[in-house]
Design a protein around this motif. Structure first.
Motif, mmCIF file in Angstrom:
data_model
loop_
_atom_site.group_PDB
_atom_site.id
_atom_site.type_symbol
_atom_site.label_atom_id
_atom_site.label_comp_id
_atom_site.label_asym_id
_atom_site.label_seq_id
_atom_site.Cartn_x
_atom_site.Cartn_y
_atom_site.Cartn_z
ATOM 1 N N GLU A 7 0.836 -1.194 0.000
ATOM 2 C CA GLU A 7 0.000 0.000 0.000
ATOM 3 C C GLU A 7 0.878 1.253 0.000
ATOM 4 O O GLU A 7 1.989 1.233 0.534
ATOM 5 N N SER A 57 -12.377 -8.141 -4.517
ATOM 6 C CA SER A 57 -13.423 -7.637 -3.635
ATOM 7 C C SER A 57 -13.596 -6.139 -3.861
ATOM 8 O O SER A 57 -12.782 -5.492 -4.511
ATOM 9 N N ARG A 58 -14.660 -5.601 -3.304
ATOM 10 C CA ARG A 58 -14.908 -4.168 -3.420
ATOM 11 C C ARG A 58 -13.749 -3.355 -2.836
ATOM 12 O O ARG A 58 -13.298 -2.368 -3.422
ATOM 13 N N ASN A 59 -13.232 -3.777 -1.684
ATOM 14 C CA ASN A 59 -12.123 -3.063 -1.048
ATOM 15 C C ASN A 59 -10.853 -3.124 -1.890
ATOM 16 O O ASN A 59 -10.094 -2.154 -1.967
ATOM 17 N N GLU A 60 -10.617 -4.285 -2.515
ATOM 18 C CA GLU A 60 -9.412 -4.431 -3.334
ATOM 19 C C GLU A 60 -9.455 -3.548 -4.575
ATOM 20 O O GLU A 60 -8.411 -3.192 -5.126
ATOM 21 N N HIS A 118 -10.059 -0.584 -4.597
ATOM 22 C CA HIS A 118 -9.508 0.724 -4.238
ATOM 23 C C HIS A 118 -7.988 0.761 -4.385
ATOM 24 O O HIS A 118 -7.379 1.800 -4.145
ATOM 25 N N GLN A 119 -7.392 -0.360 -4.780
ATOM 26 C CA GLN A 119 -5.929 -0.423 -4.855
ATOM 27 C C GLN A 119 -5.417 0.063 -6.212
ATOM 28 O O GLN A 119 -4.598 -0.584 -6.863
ATOM 29 N N THR A 140 -6.950 10.181 0.665
ATOM 30 C CA THR A 140 -7.346 8.803 0.966
ATOM 31 C C THR A 140 -7.401 8.026 -0.333
ATOM 32 O O THR A 140 -7.668 8.579 -1.395
ATOM 33 N N LEU A 145 -9.591 5.744 -0.721
ATOM 34 C CA LEU A 145 -10.925 5.143 -0.669
ATOM 35 C C LEU A 145 -12.006 6.054 -1.250
ATOM 36 O O LEU A 145 -13.187 5.877 -0.963
#
Length: 259
Positions: A54, A150-153, A155-156, A207, A209
């Protein structure tokens, strides 16, 4: 008489062949080389890298206020920029899209002549199953059906507006291409820029996100505005690579025992 004419025609044909082949061979070789390069570039741009960390964002220290200077754009036009440092920033990423604004038609383009879009984590690991599109200073992407993200991934990945007052750093930024694994170090900034074409303000996202206007499989990302102090090319394992030489080539050379 016919024999004489036939001999002349044969000689002409032989002469044409003698002239034509030396001209055709380099043309064929150039076209073949260009085709190989295009195929290799497409493969290189879609390569996948695992384990990219990250980005690191840290608070600025006392005295790190900002920077103000006059500069010339790539097209030779002058602009003035005043920056407020918002955070220290260090990002490693696989370059998934680039977009150039070298014509410098607007003040924005003069100060931020190139966008680099970077991915890390799972997005870089599954790069060959993601299609990116860059336009109007925004990055969008579409994920292939069945990909394990995934949804969170999702954001990478980030689109980065880059500026610098260091000519050597700018030269390196201009040499980056899709498929490179790079590291950028500098500051996330709020910028005020003015020129004879007008003025504008631009504030960095703080951020990763803040994707905007997105559906699950197609997303526009919020953008980081980076004043770049350092840029490096990396090998697939994250170690320092040779600048400009694609890291995939360097890794191959090291595998063969060259340094």
């Amino acid at each position: 008489m016919r024999d004489i004419l036939n001999d002349k025609q044969k000689r002409r044909k032989r002469n044409v062949r003698k002239v034509t082949w030396p001209l055709l061979v380099p043309i064929v070789l150039v076209l073949f080389g260009f085709g190989v390069y295009k195929i290799w570039s497409n493969i290189y741009a879609k390569r996948c890298i695992s384990g990219i960390p990250e980005p690191t964002q840290t608070d600025i220290e006392s005295g790190e206020v900002g920077k103000e200077y006059d500069a010339k754009a790539i097209n030779g036009r002058s602009y003035h920029i005043k920056m407020e440092y918002l955070a220290r920033y260090d990002i490693k990423g696989l370059v998934v899209a680039t977009y150039d604004y070298y014509d410098g038609k607007t003040t924005y383009d003069m100060a931020f002549p190139r966008d680099l879009s970077l991915s890390w984590g799972k997005m870089a690991e599954l790069n060959n199953s993601i299609t990116y599109k860059h336009g109007n200073r925004k990055l969008s992407f579409q994920v292939s059906l069945g990909s394990q993200l995934s949804r969170n991934e999702m954001h990478q990945t980030s689109n980065n507006h880059l500026t610098t007052d260091n000519e050597e750093i700018l030269k390196k930024i201009r040499k980056v291409r899709n498929g490179d694994y790079i590291e950028l170090k500098g500051y996330l900034v709020h910028a005020n820029v003015s020129s004879d074409a007008g003025s504008f303000e631009l504030t960095s996202s703080l951020t990763r996100l803040d994707h905007m206007d997105g559906a699950f499989d197609r997303t526009n990302t919020g953008c980081e505005v980076i004043y770049v102090e350092e840029i490096y090319w990396l090998n697939d394992d994250g170690s320092m690579s040779i600048p400009v030489l694609p890291s995939i080539i360097v890794s191959s050379l090291r595998t063969k025992g060259h340094k």
